[in-house]
Design an enzyme around this catalytic site. Structure first.
Site, PDB file in Angstrom:
ATOM      1  N   GLY A   1       8.476 -58.705 -87.858  1.00 16.12           N
ATOM      2  CA  GLY A   1       9.232 -60.021 -87.511  1.00 16.12           C
ATOM      3  C   GLY A   1      10.163 -59.806 -86.047  1.00 16.12           C
TER       4      GLY A   1
ATOM      5  N   HIS B   1       3.558 -51.642 -82.966  1.00 16.23           N
ATOM      6  CA  HIS B   1       3.444 -53.014 -82.165  1.00 16.23           C
ATOM      7  C   HIS B   1       4.345 -53.301 -81.077  1.00 16.23           C
ATOM      8  CE1 HIS B   1       2.965 -57.468 -82.004  1.00 16.23           C
ATOM      9  NE2 HIS B   1       1.821 -57.239 -81.783  1.00 16.23           N
TER      10      HIS B   1
ATOM     11  N   ASP C   1      -2.078 -56.881 -80.327  1.00 17.02           N
ATOM     12  CA  ASP C   1      -2.058 -57.878 -81.557  1.00 17.02           C
ATOM     13  C   ASP C   1      -3.073 -57.560 -82.638  1.00 17.02           C
ATOM     14  OD1 ASP C   1       0.334 -59.188 -80.404  1.00 17.02           O
ATOM     15  OD2 ASP C   1      -0.740 -60.888 -79.950  1.00 17.02           O
TER      16      ASP C   1
END
Length: 121
Positions: free
Chosen positions: A29, A47, A89
């Site tokens: 998030g 990430h 991603d």
């Protein structure tokens, strides 16, 4: 952008990205940061570290192109930063799929103030 990221996560995991990962653990998030709670949360930590290495594009806003061929994500960009963004991603989407077995619903809406400081990238 967040649009492509969400699409990749859905394609790789079959899960609704916002509901399943939008506030998962300490690192998934927008506001995520902290010591990962499990392997799924570690995917999001890695990430975020990948995003920190990008220069010249905005991971949350900049759009890029990719294709989904034979259940494989193929990044297709001429711009080096957008290509790297796509690869970041792609890596998290694959990582989340590979760690579906560690997904724990108790971390789905984990309160970030309870997260311990993480090691730097």
């Amino acid at each position: 952008s967040l649009f492509e990221l969400g699409k990749m996560i859905l394609q790789e995991t079959g899960k609704n990205p916002a509901k399943s990962y939008g506030a998962y653990g300490c690192n998934c998030g927008v506001l995520g940061r902290g010591q990962p709670k499990d392997a799924t949360d570690r995917c999001c930590y890695v990430h975020k570290c990948c995003y920190k290495k990008l220069t010249g594009c905005d991971p949350k806003k900049d759009r890029y192109s990719y294709s989904w061929k034979d259940k494989t994500i193929v990044c297709g960009e001429n711009n080096p930063c957008l290509k790297e963004l796509c690869e970041c991603d792609k890596a998290v989407a694959i990582c989340l799929r590979e760690n579906l077995g560690t997904y724990n619903k108790k971390y789905r809406y984990h309160l970030k103030p309870f997260c311990k400081k993480a090691d730097p990238c």
